[in-house]
Structures are given as C-alpha cells and as structure tokens.
Design a protein around this motif. Sequence first.
Motif, PDB file in Angstrom:
ATOM      1  N   ILE A   1     155.047  19.183  25.504  1.00 34.66           N
ATOM      2  CA  ILE A   1     154.266  19.780  26.577  1.00 34.66           C
ATOM      3  C   ILE A   1     153.970  18.669  27.578  1.00 34.66           C
ATOM      4  CG2 ILE A   1     152.035  19.442  25.378  1.00 34.66           C
ATOM      5  CD1 ILE A   1     151.184  22.126  26.735  1.00 34.66           C
ATOM      6  N   ALA A   2     154.096  18.977  28.845  1.00 34.12           N
ATOM      7  CA  ALA A   2     153.836  17.988  29.893  1.00 34.12           C
ATOM      8  C   ALA A   2     153.143  18.688  31.037  1.00 34.12           C
ATOM      9  CB  ALA A   2     155.139  17.349  30.363  1.00 34.12           C
ATOM     10  N   GLU A   3     152.028  18.141  31.452  1.00 41.78           N
ATOM     11  CA  GLU A   3     151.266  18.797  32.512  1.00 41.78           C
ATOM     12  C   GLU A   3     150.324  17.800  33.175  1.00 41.78           C
ATOM     13  OE1 GLU A   3     148.772  21.789  30.773  1.00 41.78           O
ATOM     14  OE2 GLU A   3     147.902  20.404  29.323  1.00 41.78           O
ATOM     15  N   THR A   4     149.889  18.154  34.388  1.00 44.30           N
ATOM     16  CA  THR A   4     148.853  17.359  35.041  1.00 44.30           C
ATOM     17  C   THR A   4     147.492  17.877  34.604  1.00 44.30           C
ATOM     18  OG1 THR A   4     149.035  18.807  36.962  1.00 44.30           O
ATOM     19  CG2 THR A   4     150.177  16.697  37.068  1.00 44.30           C
ATOM     20  N   THR A   5     146.542  16.960  34.566  1.00 44.18           N
ATOM     21  CA  THR A   5     145.165  17.325  34.256  1.00 44.18           C
ATOM     22  C   THR A   5     144.259  16.333  34.971  1.00 44.18           C
ATOM     23  OG1 THR A   5     143.639  17.844  32.454  1.00 44.18           O
ATOM     24  CG2 THR A   5     145.066  15.934  32.142  1.00 44.18           C
ATOM     25  N   LEU A   6     142.971  16.479  34.781  1.00 46.91           N
ATOM     26  CA  LEU A   6     142.013  15.527  35.340  1.00 46.91           C
ATOM     27  C   LEU A   6     141.299  14.837  34.184  1.00 46.91           C
ATOM     28  CD1 LEU A   6     140.490  17.716  38.210  1.00 46.91           C
ATOM     29  CD2 LEU A   6     142.028  15.765  38.495  1.00 46.91           C
TER      30      LEU A   6
ATOM     31  N   TYR B   1     149.026  12.684  34.379  1.00 47.37           N
ATOM     32  CA  TYR B   1     150.159  13.462  33.866  1.00 47.37           C
ATOM     33  C   TYR B   1     150.286  13.130  32.391  1.00 47.37           C
ATOM     34  CZ  TYR B   1     154.931  15.369  33.678  1.00 47.37           C
ATOM     35  OH  TYR B   1     156.061  16.102  33.384  1.00 47.37           O
ATOM     36  N   VAL B   2     150.168  14.132  31.554  1.00 50.97           N
ATOM     37  CA  VAL B   2     150.170  13.911  30.103  1.00 50.97           C
ATOM     38  C   VAL B   2     151.367  14.631  29.496  1.00 50.97           C
ATOM     39  CG1 VAL B   2     148.860  14.116  27.959  1.00 50.97           C
ATOM     40  CG2 VAL B   2     147.644  13.878  30.139  1.00 50.97           C
ATOM     41  N   ALA B   3     152.149  13.897  28.759  1.00 51.36           N
ATOM     42  CA  ALA B   3     153.283  14.484  28.040  1.00 51.36           C
ATOM     43  C   ALA B   3     153.153  14.099  26.578  1.00 51.36           C
ATOM     44  CB  ALA B   3     154.608  13.967  28.590  1.00 51.36           C
ATOM     45  N   ARG B   4     153.351  15.062  25.699  1.00 54.61           N
ATOM     46  CA  ARG B   4     153.240  14.748  24.274  1.00 54.61           C
ATOM     47  C   ARG B   4     154.177  15.642  23.471  1.00 54.61           C
ATOM     48  NH1 ARG B   4     150.360  18.790  21.720  1.00 54.61           N
ATOM     49  NH2 ARG B   4     148.926  19.989  23.027  1.00 54.61           N
ATOM     50  N   PRO B   5     154.601  15.125  22.325  1.00 54.70           N
ATOM     51  CA  PRO B   5     155.430  15.964  21.451  1.00 54.70           C
ATOM     52  C   PRO B   5     154.582  17.106  20.909  1.00 54.70           C
ATOM     53  CG  PRO B   5     155.454  13.656  20.743  1.00 54.70           C
ATOM     54  CD  PRO B   5     154.367  13.792  21.747  1.00 54.70           C
ATOM     55  N   LEU B   6     155.192  18.232  20.669  1.00 52.36           N
ATOM     56  CA  LEU B   6     154.484  19.318  20.005  1.00 52.36           C
ATOM     57  C   LEU B   6     154.385  19.007  18.519  1.00 52.36           C
ATOM     58  CD1 LEU B   6     155.972  22.463  21.788  1.00 52.36           C
ATOM     59  CD2 LEU B   6     153.787  21.318  22.204  1.00 52.36           C
ATOM     60  N   GLY B   7     153.307  19.460  17.923  1.00 49.96           N
ATOM     61  CA  GLY B   7     153.119  19.204  16.497  1.00 49.96           C
ATOM     62  C   GLY B   7     151.781  18.547  16.261  1.00 49.96           C
ATOM     63  N   PRO B   8     151.400  18.476  15.005  1.00 46.52           N
ATOM     64  CA  PRO B   8     150.058  17.985  14.686  1.00 46.52           C
ATOM     65  C   PRO B   8     149.910  16.474  14.767  1.00 46.52           C
ATOM     66  CG  PRO B   8     151.244  18.541  12.676  1.00 46.52           C
ATOM     67  CD  PRO B   8     152.125  18.954  13.808  1.00 46.52           C
TER      68      PRO B   8
ATOM     69  N   LYS C   1     159.776  10.583  28.954  1.00 44.12           N
ATOM     70  CA  LYS C   1     160.670   9.803  28.072  1.00 44.12           C
ATOM     71  C   LYS C   1     159.893   9.249  26.879  1.00 44.12           C
ATOM     72  CE  LYS C   1     164.124   6.064  28.500  1.00 44.12           C
ATOM     73  NZ  LYS C   1     165.367   6.869  28.405  1.00 44.12           N
ATOM     74  N   PHE C   2     158.707   8.741  27.134  1.00 45.10           N
ATOM     75  CA  PHE C   2     157.886   8.241  26.025  1.00 45.10           C
ATOM     76  C   PHE C   2     157.530   9.385  25.070  1.00 45.10           C
ATOM     77  CE2 PHE C   2     156.925   4.529  28.849  1.00 45.10           C
ATOM     78  CZ  PHE C   2     157.354   3.541  27.973  1.00 45.10           C
ATOM     79  N   ALA C   3     157.232  10.558  25.625  1.00 48.63           N
ATOM     80  CA  ALA C   3     156.911  11.697  24.760  1.00 48.63           C
ATOM     81  C   ALA C   3     158.119  12.078  23.912  1.00 48.63           C
ATOM     82  CB  ALA C   3     156.448  12.884  25.596  1.00 48.63           C
ATOM     83  N   HIS C   4     159.287  12.041  24.511  1.00 52.59           N
ATOM     84  CA  HIS C   4     160.515  12.332  23.766  1.00 52.59           C
ATOM     85  C   HIS C   4     160.681  11.369  22.596  1.00 52.59           C
ATOM     86  CE1 HIS C   4     164.715  13.342  22.991  1.00 52.59           C
ATOM     87  NE2 HIS C   4     165.018  12.072  23.097  1.00 52.59           N
ATOM     88  N   HIS C   5     160.199  10.168  22.766  1.00 54.47           N
ATOM     89  CA  HIS C   5     160.302   9.159  21.705  1.00 54.47           C
ATOM     90  C   HIS C   5     159.087   9.169  20.776  1.00 54.47           C
ATOM     91  CE1 HIS C   5     164.026   6.872  22.677  1.00 54.47           C
ATOM     92  NE2 HIS C   5     163.876   7.529  23.809  1.00 54.47           N
ATOM     93  N   GLY C   6     158.276  10.207  20.871  1.00 53.16           N
ATOM     94  CA  GLY C   6     157.227  10.392  19.886  1.00 53.16           C
ATOM     95  C   GLY C   6     155.839   9.908  20.269  1.00 53.16           C
ATOM     96  N   PHE C   7     155.627   9.649  21.545  1.00 51.22           N
ATOM     97  CA  PHE C   7     154.326   9.143  21.983  1.00 51.22           C
ATOM     98  C   PHE C   7     153.566  10.192  22.793  1.00 51.22           C
ATOM     99  CE2 PHE C   7     156.787   5.451  21.098  1.00 51.22           C
ATOM    100  CZ  PHE C   7     155.886   4.478  20.683  1.00 51.22           C
ATOM    101  N   ILE C   8     152.255  10.187  22.652  1.00 54.05           N
ATOM    102  CA  ILE C   8     151.411  10.866  23.631  1.00 54.05           C
ATOM    103  C   ILE C   8     151.368   9.917  24.825  1.00 54.05           C
ATOM    104  CG2 ILE C   8     149.113  11.721  24.166  1.00 54.05           C
ATOM    105  CD1 ILE C   8     148.695  11.957  21.080  1.00 54.05           C
TER     106      ILE C   8
END
Lengths: 89, 253
Positions: free
Chosen positions: B12-17, B29-36, B61-68
């Motif tokens: 999931i990747a989205e802008t937030t405040l 802009y926050v991107a993170r892998p789905l899952g617990p 790209k970082f999220a794809h590699h497993g990072f928030i």
Amino acid sequence: MCTMIATQIKIAGTGKAGNGWFELREANVSYDHPFEAPFDHALNIDFVNESLGPGARVAVELDVASARRLVETITAVLAKADQGGLLGE
Amino acid sequence: MQYATNQYEGMIAETTLVPGHNGDLIGAYVARPLGPGPFPAIVVIHHMPGWDEWYREVTRKFAHHGFIAISPNLYHRAGHGIPEDVAAMVRAAGGVPDDQVVGDVAGMLAYVRALPHCSGKVAVFGTCSGARHAYIAAARTPGFAALINCWGGRVTMEQHELTATQPVAPVDYTAGLDCPVLGIFGAEDSSPTPAQVAVLEQALKQHGKTYEFHMYADAGHGFFYYDRPAYRQTQTMDGWKKIWAFLAQHVAA
C-alpha cells in the motif's frame, strides 16, 4: 540547495508561463542543480511572483557561457538604448 | 527481501499528513508491504529538486524490499504546486532550516515506530541535499539503526558557507551518530568532491564510528537518477546491492 548560491532581487515586469502573462515581482538567481538542463549545475533564473504561489514562475537554466553572454548582451543593449536617450529611467 | 515467483506480494502506498517539527502536519508518502510484519522501516529524505516522482519510486522500492518507507515533504511549508516549482521557491529562500528538518525527520521516526507492524528498527536514507539532511537528523536524533548517505553535498562546510538556517556543518555533529553509516559517492562529483568525502571519512574514523564508503569511478553527482544524463547503470546497480546488504545487516536482521 546543494550549493546554496542563490540571490533574490525585486523586479518589475511581466512574464509568460503556461497560463499566459502575469506580473513579475522577483527574480531568483542561483547556481545550483538544474531541474531539466543536462548539466550538474546551471545558472538558474526564476522570474516569479511569490504572492501568486509556486506556480507563478518562468524558469531558465543556462550553462555558464550562455549566462555570461546573456549578462554582456543585456548590458550592451541597455548601453545602446541609453546612448539613444531611450531609457527614460 | 527477494520475493519468489509463487510468493504473495502486496503493497500500500499513499500520501498522508504526519506531525513534524513543532508538531506541524506535513505531507508524507508512506509505502509498506501488506501483512502483519513486523517490518523494519526507513525514512526517505528527498533531494534538492523536491518531493518528486523519483522519490515516490524509491519509497516504493524500499517497500518492495520489505520496509515501511516514509518520505516526508520537507518543503511542505513553502506551499503546493508541481514539485520543481515548490523546490525553486525553497531554493530562492536559501533552503529549509536544518533545525526544522531535524524536527520533521524525528516526527517521521516517531510515526513509523508507533505503527503496530513496525519492527522498531528504522534507517534513514537521503541523496544530494537529502543526504546532508539525513546525516544531521541521524546525528541529532537518537534511535536510528542505520544511515545511508548518497552523495550528500555540503556535509563538510567551510566557515563562509554557514548561514543562520544552516549554522553548523553536518560533519561537526559526527560525535552524535549512534548508528552505522553507508556512503555512496561518485569520483567525479563536484559536491561532494572526493577530498570532501575523505574529510568526512576522517571524522567518522576519529570518532570511532562504524561506516563503509564506496567511491565509484566514472560517476558524478546523482548517478542513480535514471532521468538525468549523470546516470550510470553499472554503478547504480552495484550501489543498490550495497544498500540492500547494508540494510540486511543492520536494520532488517
């Protein structure tokens, strides 16, 4: 902001951007990374009106030789106009 | 993380405040892998041209590699428009104040650490002026697990370069660093020059810090940027390998 070499001056005039002409109030002159020109650094001039927000901007990014020619040319053109009594400052 | 072809992957990747310096809400802009999870995290600090598409891509790209991965808009207070117009406005103002950046990055660190799917280990990454900002933030904010400095300019500064908003050369904060440092540099860069990188390396040595520096031949400033003439494919791919290995050792382990 990599070089931090930037100066702002007040100006009066108009500039034309995508949405047409608008009043110019400031010119920001910097030597820093360009956004588009294919150089590491460029002489950048942003003609702006800060009261209208970031989008009120006419931008140029020049290599150093072009910037120097521009300065010389502006000075020469103004001198010629002055000799003709046309400046009316 | 490398995904196998038969393995589930989602993001999931989205802008937030997010609250930054002085509690100001700034864009992120926050991107993170789905899952617990738990997932390690990384704060991704944009470069001088602003909070732009390349930074969106790198965050994912970082999220794809497993990072928030969280990328704050350090130029949020300058107003809104296309990234380069906003960046041009900030450039004219002399950049953003270092203290404000430290506060903004500390806000991102606190935000990601509070997420229930975060492991608590958080790295910070930046390129160009973003690397300079990353260096200052890591040195002045306890809690980072790793720092990645990609061709940060003006980490070493001459006295005449100091200003009211940038009053201290980042290298002078080196004693405060409590995490390992990865440096990625180009031998043909003019900011930082190899000599300036050597000064930084000496400071890290002097203070007994853990670091690894990689100086790439035939590479100048910003050689990862595939949309610029300075792009160097071979050096970039090797640089990313160094980044993944460094993160695996210090953050994802």
